[in-house]
Design an enzyme around this catalytic site. Structure first.
Site, mmCIF file in Angstrom:
data_model
loop_
_atom_site.group_PDB
_atom_site.id
_atom_site.type_symbol
_atom_site.label_atom_id
_atom_site.label_comp_id
_atom_site.label_asym_id
_atom_site.label_seq_id
_atom_site.Cartn_x
_atom_site.Cartn_y
_atom_site.Cartn_z
ATOM 1 N N SER A 187 -22.750 -94.257 -26.622
ATOM 2 C CA SER A 187 -23.296 -93.181 -25.792
ATOM 3 C C SER A 187 -22.911 -93.318 -24.325
ATOM 4 O O SER A 187 -23.313 -92.483 -23.513
ATOM 5 C CB SER A 187 -24.814 -93.140 -25.912
ATOM 6 N N THR B 178 -26.225 -91.915 -22.853
ATOM 7 C CA THR B 178 -26.719 -92.235 -21.511
ATOM 8 C C THR B 178 -27.498 -93.535 -21.410
ATOM 9 O O THR B 178 -28.274 -93.896 -22.288
ATOM 10 C CB THR B 178 -27.623 -91.117 -20.947
ATOM 11 N N THR C 154 -23.046 -92.147 -18.499
ATOM 12 C CA THR C 154 -23.062 -91.574 -19.846
ATOM 13 C C THR C 154 -21.683 -91.116 -20.292
ATOM 14 O O THR C 154 -20.805 -90.858 -19.462
ATOM 15 C CB THR C 154 -23.997 -90.338 -19.871
ATOM 16 N N ARG D 227 -17.466 -79.986 -19.968
ATOM 17 C CA ARG D 227 -18.925 -79.864 -19.832
ATOM 18 C C ARG D 227 -19.479 -81.066 -19.058
ATOM 19 O O ARG D 227 -19.145 -82.210 -19.326
ATOM 20 C CB ARG D 227 -19.575 -79.806 -21.217
ATOM 21 N N THR E 294 -32.522 -89.692 -19.977
ATOM 22 C CA THR E 294 -31.582 -89.591 -21.087
ATOM 23 C C THR E 294 -32.074 -88.434 -21.960
ATOM 24 O O THR E 294 -33.229 -88.041 -21.874
ATOM 25 C CB THR E 294 -31.524 -90.883 -21.930
ATOM 26 N N GLY E 295 -31.182 -87.914 -22.788
ATOM 27 C CA GLY E 295 -31.584 -86.798 -23.644
ATOM 28 C C GLY E 295 -30.863 -85.521 -23.249
ATOM 29 O O GLY E 295 -29.853 -85.559 -22.534
HETATM 30 N N1 GLY Z 1 -28.243 -86.667 -20.695
HETATM 31 C C1 GLY Z 1 -26.871 -86.762 -20.898
HETATM 32 C C2 GLY Z 1 -26.194 -85.479 -21.086
HETATM 33 O O1 GLY Z 1 -26.817 -84.499 -21.481
HETATM 34 O O2 GLY Z 1 -25.004 -85.412 -20.841
#
Ligand code: GLY
Length: 388
Positions: free
Chosen positions: A107, A234, A252, A262, A285-286
Site C-alpha cells: 500500500s 497509506t 502512499t 489520480r 488512511t482510507g
Molecule cells: N488515502 C489514500 C488515497 O486515497 O490515495
C-alpha cells in the site's frame, strides 16, 4: 496481529532511556538538542517549545507491522530517534521509510499496488510543526521513498506540492535514484489478475463499470489478492518529542488500480495530513476522495484547537464525512457510507487516538511510547463494517 514489545528490551535496544537520550548524540552524528527553548535564528522560523511532554509516535497499523528485513518496525524506529534527540520530522520519515521500502507492503512506496495502467504512482506530504513548513509530491514515479522527496520539497523549495513528471525531475536533481518500475512480483501479479478480471468491463457505461470494478475489488479482497485495508493504502505517522515539537508524514501508493494521474488525499495538506505545531497533528488512511472533499485532517486539528480530546476531535471529523456522503453509490442500504476511513490524531499534550468510520478486527492503529510499540483497535463512529 497486535504486537507488544517487552518493555525492558525495547528501552534497552531502542531508546536507552529518555533521560540519557537527551544528552547523547543522535545515532552518533547529530548532537541532541538540550531540552530548553531553541534559539531564535535570524530569518528562520520561530521554533515554539513548551514544557516537557512524554514523547509519542502514532501511526496506521502498518507502522508496527513491517520491518523490511530489519529488527524494528516503523514506529519503533521513529520513537527511538525522537528519544535520542533527532528532529521529529526526520524521525517519523525514517519510520515510514521502513514501510515504503518493504516489498511485502503493497500500500506504500516500493511494491505499492499500481494504477490502472500497471504503473506505481506515489503520493506523500510532510509537515514540520515548529518550523511551520510543509512539502509534498503527488503521482511521482520511480522513487521508492516519496516521503523523502516531500521533505526535500519542504526544505529546498518555496513550493508545497510538486506533481508527476516535475516531481520525478525534482527528485532526480536532488540525487534520488529513479527506477524504471516500482512494481514487485507481488504487485505486478495482483495487477495482472485485476486486469484479467476487469478488462471485459472497460466498454460498459461508466456507472455499470464503476459497479463492476467495485465487485471485482470485493472479489479480489475475498480471494486474498489484496488486503482489504490496502485498497486505499497509506501510512501516516505523527510524533511529538519531550519539548512538545510535533511533526507528521503521510505516504502512499494511493488507491489500487486508480486512473493514471489520480491524486488522493495523502499529499494534500489539510487532507492526508495536517500539523499545527502548537495544537496537534492528524493524518489519515482510507478513501481519499471522502477526505479531500472535507479537508478532514485540518478540521480535526481545528477541533483539537477548540479543546476536544483527540478521540472526540477525530469522531467529529468522521461525522462531517458521513454528513457529506450522499451519493447512492457510496452508501450502504442503511444509508451509512460504504467505505472506511481512519484518522490518527495526536495533541500537544501527547494524547492520541485512532478513529475509524467502521471498526473491526483489522481496523487498528499503532502507538509507540517508552513502554514500546502496541497495536490498538480504532474507535469506530459507526457499527458494522464498511463493505457489508
Ligand atoms: N488515502 C489514500 C488515497 O486515497 O490515495
Amino acid at each position: 496481529m497486535p504486537r507488544k514489545v517487552n518493555r525492558r528490551q525495547f528501552v534497552i535496544s531502542g531508546t536507552a532511556g529518555l533521560a540519557a537520550a537527551a544528552a547523547v548524540p543522535a545515532f552518533g552524528q547529530t548532537p541532541a538538542r538540550a531540552p530548553q527553548p531553541a534559539p531564535q535564528t535570524g530569518g528562520g522560523p520561530t521554533i515554539v517549545t513548551r514544557s516537557r511532554v512524554k514523547p509519542v509516535v502514532i501511526a496506521s497499523a502498518n507502522g508496527n507491522r513491517f520491518k523490511n528485513g530489519g529488527t524494528v518496525t516503523g514506529v519503533e524506529k521513529a520513537f527511538s530517534m525522537i528519544a535520542r534527540g533527532s528532529d521529529v520530522l526526520d524521525a517519523v520519515i525514517a519510520g515510514v521509510n521502513i514501510v515504503e521500502l518493504d516489498p511485502e507492503e503493497t500500500s506504500v512506496g516500493y511494491g505499492g499496488l499500481p494504477n490502472a495502467d500497471g504503473v506505481v504512482q506515489l503520493d506523500s506530504c510532510c509537515m514540520h510543526g515548529p518550523k511551520k513548513r510543509a512539502g509534498g509530491v503527488a503521482a511521482i514515479e520511480g522513487v521508492k521513498t516519496p516521503s523523502l522527496v516531500a521533505q526535500k520539497v519542504m526544505d529546498e523549495t518555496d513550493h508545497h506540492l510538486i506533481v508527476g513528471r516535475g516531481a520525478q525531475d525534482f527528485a532526480r536533481n536532488m540525487g534520488f535514484e529513479i527506477l524504471p518500475d516500482l512494481n514487485t512480483e507481488r504487485s505486478r501479479k495482483a495487477w495482472i489478475e485485476w486486469k484479467r478480471r476487469t478488462d471485459p468491463l472497460h466498454y460498459l457505461d461508466p456507472i455499470k463499470r464503476q459497479a463492476a470494478i467495485r465487485r471485482v475489488e470485493l472479489e479480489m479482497i475475498a480471494d486474498g489478492w489484496i488486503d482489504e485495508n490496502h485498497f486505499y493504502g497509506t501510512i501516516n505517522c505523527d510524533g511529538i518529542n519531550a519539548k512538545g515539537e510535533i511533526c507528521g508524514v503521510t505516504t502512499t501508493s494511493g488507491m489500487a488500480w486508480k486512473i493514471p494521474g489520480r491524486v488522493g488525499d495523502s499529499p494534500i495538506l489539510g487532507a492526508g495530513l495536517y500539523v499545527d505545531g502548537d495544537v496537534g497533528a492528524a493524518g489519515s488512511t482510507g478513501r481519499g476522495e471522502a477526505n479531500l472533499y472535507n479537508l478532514t485532517s485540518y478540521l480535526i486539528v481545528e477541533n483539537l484547537r477548540r479543546g476536544l480530546h483527540p478521540k472526540d476531535a477525530g469522531l467529529e471529523g468522521l461525522k462531517r464525512i458521513k454528513a457529506n456522503t450522499i451519493e447512492k453509490r457510496l452508501l450502504k442500504e442503511n444509508g451509512d457510507p460504504n467505505f472506511n476511513i481512519i484518522f490518527y490524531v495526536l495533541n500537544a499534550k501527547g494524547e492520541y487516538a485512532g478513529v475509524a468510520m467502521f471498526g473491526g478486527p483489522n481496523v487498528n492503529y499503532t502507538v509507540c511510547t517508552e513502554q514500546g510499540a502496541q497495536t490498538l483497535p480504532c474507535e469506530p463512529l459507526l457499527q458494522g463494517i464498511a463493505m457489508d
